[in-house]
Enzyme design. Structure first.
Site, PDB file in Angstrom:
ATOM      1  N   VAL A 145       0.837  -1.202   0.000  1.00  0.00           N
ATOM      2  CA  VAL A 145       0.000   0.000   0.000  1.00  0.00           C
ATOM      3  C   VAL A 145       0.876   1.259   0.000  1.00  0.00           C
ATOM      4  O   VAL A 145       0.377   2.359   0.174  1.00  0.00           O
ATOM      5  CB  VAL A 145      -0.951  -0.023   1.230  1.00  0.00           C
ATOM      6  CG1 VAL A 145      -1.882  -1.214   1.178  1.00  0.00           C
ATOM      7  CG2 VAL A 145      -0.181  -0.018   2.558  1.00  0.00           C
ATOM      8  N   HIS A 160      -4.414  -4.242  -2.288  1.00  0.00           N
ATOM      9  CA  HIS A 160      -4.846  -3.947  -0.914  1.00  0.00           C
ATOM     10  C   HIS A 160      -5.004  -2.454  -0.647  1.00  0.00           C
ATOM     11  O   HIS A 160      -5.079  -2.044   0.512  1.00  0.00           O
ATOM     12  CB  HIS A 160      -3.865  -4.568   0.092  1.00  0.00           C
ATOM     13  CG  HIS A 160      -3.868  -6.077   0.065  1.00  0.00           C
ATOM     14  ND1 HIS A 160      -2.858  -6.842   0.599  1.00  0.00           N
ATOM     15  CD2 HIS A 160      -4.780  -6.951  -0.433  1.00  0.00           C
ATOM     16  CE1 HIS A 160      -3.145  -8.135   0.426  1.00  0.00           C
ATOM     17  NE2 HIS A 160      -4.295  -8.215  -0.208  1.00  0.00           N
ATOM     18  N   ASN A 170      12.803 -14.523  -2.750  1.00  0.00           N
ATOM     19  CA  ASN A 170      12.510 -14.275  -1.340  1.00  0.00           C
ATOM     20  C   ASN A 170      13.772 -14.548  -0.525  1.00  0.00           C
ATOM     21  O   ASN A 170      14.637 -15.312  -0.940  1.00  0.00           O
ATOM     22  CB  ASN A 170      11.367 -15.186  -0.853  1.00  0.00           C
ATOM     23  CG  ASN A 170      10.664 -14.632   0.373  1.00  0.00           C
ATOM     24  OD1 ASN A 170      11.289 -14.329   1.390  1.00  0.00           O
ATOM     25  ND2 ASN A 170       9.344 -14.482   0.278  1.00  0.00           N
TER      26      ASN A 170
HETATM   27  C1  BJW Z   1      12.178 -10.312   1.440  1.00  0.00           C
HETATM   28  C2  BJW Z   1      12.982  -9.266   1.818  1.00  0.00           C
HETATM   29  C3  BJW Z   1      13.875  -8.834   0.862  1.00  0.00           C
HETATM   30  C4  BJW Z   1      11.778  -9.670   3.484  1.00  0.00           C
HETATM   31  N1  BJW Z   1      13.898  -9.405  -0.336  1.00  0.00           N
HETATM   32  N2  BJW Z   1      12.230 -10.899   0.255  1.00  0.00           N
HETATM   33  C5  BJW Z   1     -10.182 -15.492   9.359  1.00  0.00           C
HETATM   34  C6  BJW Z   1     -10.798 -14.268   9.587  1.00  0.00           C
HETATM   35  C7  BJW Z   1     -10.851 -13.275   8.577  1.00  0.00           C
HETATM   36  C8  BJW Z   1     -10.323 -13.524   7.333  1.00  0.00           C
HETATM   37  C9  BJW Z   1      -9.695 -14.736   7.116  1.00  0.00           C
HETATM   38  C10 BJW Z   1      -9.634 -15.714   8.118  1.00  0.00           C
HETATM   39  N3  BJW Z   1      -8.967 -16.801   7.619  1.00  0.00           N
HETATM   40  C11 BJW Z   1      -8.604 -16.510   6.342  1.00  0.00           C
HETATM   41  C12 BJW Z   1      -9.032 -15.292   6.028  1.00  0.00           C
HETATM   42  C13 BJW Z   1      -8.834 -14.584   4.738  1.00  0.00           C
HETATM   43  C14 BJW Z   1      -7.752 -13.530   4.930  1.00  0.00           C
HETATM   44  C15 BJW Z   1      -6.395 -14.232   5.008  1.00  0.00           C
HETATM   45  O1  BJW Z   1      -5.831 -14.619   3.999  1.00  0.00           O
HETATM   46  N4  BJW Z   1      -5.848 -14.391   6.193  1.00  0.00           N
HETATM   47  C16 BJW Z   1      -4.571 -15.145   6.356  1.00  0.00           C
HETATM   48  C17 BJW Z   1      -3.611 -14.327   7.182  1.00  0.00           C
HETATM   49  C18 BJW Z   1      -4.906 -16.472   6.937  1.00  0.00           C
HETATM   50  N5  BJW Z   1      -7.864 -12.646   3.788  1.00  0.00           N
HETATM   51  C19 BJW Z   1      -8.682 -11.644   3.802  1.00  0.00           C
HETATM   52  O2  BJW Z   1      -9.352 -11.335   4.776  1.00  0.00           O
HETATM   53  C20 BJW Z   1      -8.802 -10.889   2.510  1.00  0.00           C
HETATM   54  N6  BJW Z   1     -10.159 -10.766   2.171  1.00  0.00           N
HETATM   55  C21 BJW Z   1     -10.874 -11.853   1.842  1.00  0.00           C
HETATM   56  O3  BJW Z   1     -10.377 -12.953   1.729  1.00  0.00           O
HETATM   57  O4  BJW Z   1     -12.211 -11.605   1.661  1.00  0.00           O
HETATM   58  C22 BJW Z   1     -13.077 -12.759   1.621  1.00  0.00           C
HETATM   59  C23 BJW Z   1     -13.276 -13.253   3.058  1.00  0.00           C
HETATM   60  C24 BJW Z   1     -13.950 -12.458   3.934  1.00  0.00           C
HETATM   61  C25 BJW Z   1     -14.148 -12.910   5.250  1.00  0.00           C
HETATM   62  C26 BJW Z   1     -13.602 -14.120   5.681  1.00  0.00           C
HETATM   63  C27 BJW Z   1     -12.912 -14.907   4.761  1.00  0.00           C
HETATM   64  C28 BJW Z   1     -12.743 -14.470   3.442  1.00  0.00           C
HETATM   65  C29 BJW Z   1      -8.246  -9.486   2.660  1.00  0.00           C
HETATM   66  C30 BJW Z   1      -6.782  -9.504   2.939  1.00  0.00           C
HETATM   67  C31 BJW Z   1      -6.293  -8.087   3.157  1.00  0.00           C
HETATM   68  C32 BJW Z   1      -4.870  -8.116   3.639  1.00  0.00           C
HETATM   69  N7  BJW Z   1      -4.578  -6.890   4.222  1.00  0.00           N
HETATM   70  C33 BJW Z   1      -3.267  -6.733   4.796  1.00  0.00           C
HETATM   71  C34 BJW Z   1      -3.303  -5.570   5.795  1.00  0.00           C
HETATM   72  C35 BJW Z   1      -3.492  -4.271   5.157  1.00  0.00           C
HETATM   73  C36 BJW Z   1      -3.448  -3.306   6.259  1.00  0.00           C
HETATM   74  C37 BJW Z   1      -2.311  -2.353   6.110  1.00  0.00           C
HETATM   75  O5  BJW Z   1      -1.394  -2.447   5.306  1.00  0.00           O
HETATM   76  O6  BJW Z   1      -2.379  -1.475   6.918  1.00  0.00           O
HETATM   77  O7  BJW Z   1      -2.316  -6.534   3.738  1.00  0.00           O
HETATM   78  S1  BJW Z   1      -2.614  -8.095   5.679  1.00  0.00           S
HETATM   79  C38 BJW Z   1      -0.964  -7.821   5.256  1.00  0.00           C
HETATM   80  O8  BJW Z   1      -0.518  -9.044   4.630  1.00  0.00           O
HETATM   81  C39 BJW Z   1      -0.960  -6.723   4.192  1.00  0.00           C
HETATM   82  C40 BJW Z   1      -0.103  -7.354   3.125  1.00  0.00           C
HETATM   83  O9  BJW Z   1      -0.382  -6.774   1.865  1.00  0.00           O
HETATM   84  C41 BJW Z   1      -0.440  -8.816   3.227  1.00  0.00           C
HETATM   85  C42 BJW Z   1       0.583  -9.736   2.631  1.00  0.00           C
HETATM   86  O10 BJW Z   1       1.777  -9.671   3.339  1.00  0.00           O
HETATM   87  P1  BJW Z   1       3.146  -9.828   2.540  1.00  0.00           P
HETATM   88  O11 BJW Z   1       3.272  -8.746   1.556  1.00  0.00           O
HETATM   89  O12 BJW Z   1       3.269 -11.209   2.048  1.00  0.00           O
HETATM   90  O13 BJW Z   1       4.207  -9.501   3.702  1.00  0.00           O
HETATM   91  P2  BJW Z   1       4.809 -10.435   4.838  1.00  0.00           P
HETATM   92  O14 BJW Z   1       5.393  -9.548   5.879  1.00  0.00           O
HETATM   93  O15 BJW Z   1       3.864 -11.460   5.271  1.00  0.00           O
HETATM   94  O16 BJW Z   1       6.009 -11.204   4.102  1.00  0.00           O
HETATM   95  C43 BJW Z   1       7.163 -10.533   3.656  1.00  0.00           C
HETATM   96  C44 BJW Z   1       7.996 -11.537   2.868  1.00  0.00           C
HETATM   97  O17 BJW Z   1       9.079 -10.846   2.294  1.00  0.00           O
HETATM   98  C45 BJW Z   1       8.573 -12.672   3.743  1.00  0.00           C
HETATM   99  O18 BJW Z   1       8.377 -13.909   3.051  1.00  0.00           O
HETATM  100  C46 BJW Z   1      10.058 -12.336   3.826  1.00  0.00           C
HETATM  101  O19 BJW Z   1      10.899 -13.491   3.895  1.00  0.00           O
HETATM  102  C47 BJW Z   1      10.260 -11.584   2.543  1.00  0.00           C
HETATM  103  N8  BJW Z   1      11.321 -10.601   2.571  1.00  0.00           N
HETATM  104  N9  BJW Z   1      12.639  -8.928   3.159  1.00  0.00           N
HETATM  105  C48 BJW Z   1      13.050 -10.472  -0.581  1.00  0.00           C
HETATM  106  N10 BJW Z   1      14.736  -7.810   1.150  1.00  0.00           N
END
Ligand code: BJW
Length: 239
Positions: free
Chosen positions: A103, A119, A207
């Site tokens: 974001v 997102h 990664n």
């Molecule tokens: C490097 C590096 C370098 C480091 N070089 N690599 C129970 C309740 C409610 C919902 C759910 C539930 N169970 C499942 C769900 C669905 C949920 C979900 O998936 N949850 C999981 C956590 C289990 N998803 C949702 O709720 C989504 N909506 C949805 O599915 O709607 C339908 C639905 C509704 C209701 C129930 C069920 C389904 C919406 C998801 C929105 C995600 N939003 C966030 C927060 C935004 C807030 C903000 O920014 O302020 O978005 S979560 C957070 O994670 C953020 C990110 O975009 C997202 C992904 O994270 P990302 O980018 O992968 O980062 P990291 O930190 O996890 O990983 C970093 C990686 O980089 C690591 O692998 C490192 O090794 C690597 N790295 N440095 C290369 N230099």
């Protein structure tokens, strides 16, 4: 050059439809904290306290305070070589779709134009009554009197269906799918690589550490995105 990196670079260089999915890791070297892991944002703040619709309705000022803090962190950061390498990819023949979970807006600041922000964007705000989206300018209330909220997809919220369909359809048509710096834990973004693989794409993951995607990827290039991507995406990769 490591042999698997050279081979992945060769396949990428020939592909005409490339889809890239980025996560927080691509911005880590710019100084933007990731979400999970040792230094992750979620280690400091519990997501259910701040990144949910329930948290916002319970205490909008607190949620806004957190987002304004993050806006100031991101504003002081600059795109890194990974963002720049991806921006340069747009100049190549063929189609490039850059899908980001981030974001922070750093891909656009690096010059990428065709970006699908799954997102939302931390510098935008949305009226909770009328739904209108605008640049955030410090005001927490809309002219209509309702609260503005961050234009971010929180847990449990649906993604914008037009943006999501754009991402799905690009993934289904990809020849190469490149996943960079994402933990591949959050749905539905973590479904895209599998969709592309099922449609025949080569999946390349970059990664620092293995993720749930790693076992399915054709290439796992371990290392910092800011170092791996400029080599992977170089116009004339060294032999
Ligand atoms: C490097 C590096 C370098 C480091 N070089 N690599 C129970 C309740 C409610 C919902 C759910 C539930 N169970 C499942 C769900 C669905 C949920 C979900 O998936 N949850 C999981 C956590 C289990 N998803 C949702 O709720 C989504 N909506 C949805 O599915 O709607 C339908 C639905 C509704 C209701 C129930 C069920 C389904 C919406 C998801 C929105 C995600 N939003 C966030 C927060 C935004 C807030 C903000 O920014 O302020 O978005 S979560 C957070 O994670 C953020 C990110 O975009 C997202 C992904 O994270 P990302 O980018 O992968 O980062 P990291 O930190 O996890 O990983 C970093 C990686 O980089 C690591 O692998 C490192 O090794 C690597 N790295 N440095 C290369 N230099």
């Amino acid at each position: 050059m490591r042999p698997e990196l050279a081979e992945a670079a060769r396949i990428l260089g020939r592909a005409r439809r490339v889809v890239v999915l980025t996560g927080a890791g691509v911005s880590a070297e710019s100084g933007v904290p990731t979400f999970r892991g040792e230094q992750g944002l979620w280690k400091t703040y519990r997501p259910e306290q701040l990144a949910t619709p329930q948290a916002f309705s319970g205490n909008p000022e607190l949620v806004w305070e957190w987002y304004q803090h993050r806006q100031s962190v991101v504003s002081s950061c600059a795109p890194n070589p990974a963002h720049h390498a991806l921006a340069e990819l747009e100049g190549r023949p063929g189609s490039i779709t850059l899908i980001t979970q981030n974001v922070d807006g750093l891909h656009r600041r690096a010059g990428s134009e065709n970006v699908l922000e799954l997102h939302g964007n931390i510098f935008r705000a949305r009226c909770t009554r009328e739904g209108g989206v605008r640049q955030f300018e410090g005001k927490l209330k809309c002219e209509c009197g309702a609260w503005l909220r961050p234009h971010i997809v929180w847990f449990g919220e649906q993604l914008d269906p037009v943006i999501l369909e754009g991402a799905f359809s690009a993934a289904r048509r990809a020849e190469v799918f490149l996943a960079v710096g994402t933990s591949s834990l959050v749905a539905p973004a973590n479904l895209l690589a599998g969709m592309a693989a099922q449609a025949g794409a080569t999946v390349i993951e970059v990664n620092l550490a293995p993720t749930p995607l790693t076992v399915e990827a054709d290439f796992f290039l371990q290392g910092p995105a800011g170092e791996v991507l400029p080599r992977l995406l170089a116009k004339d990769p060294p032999p």
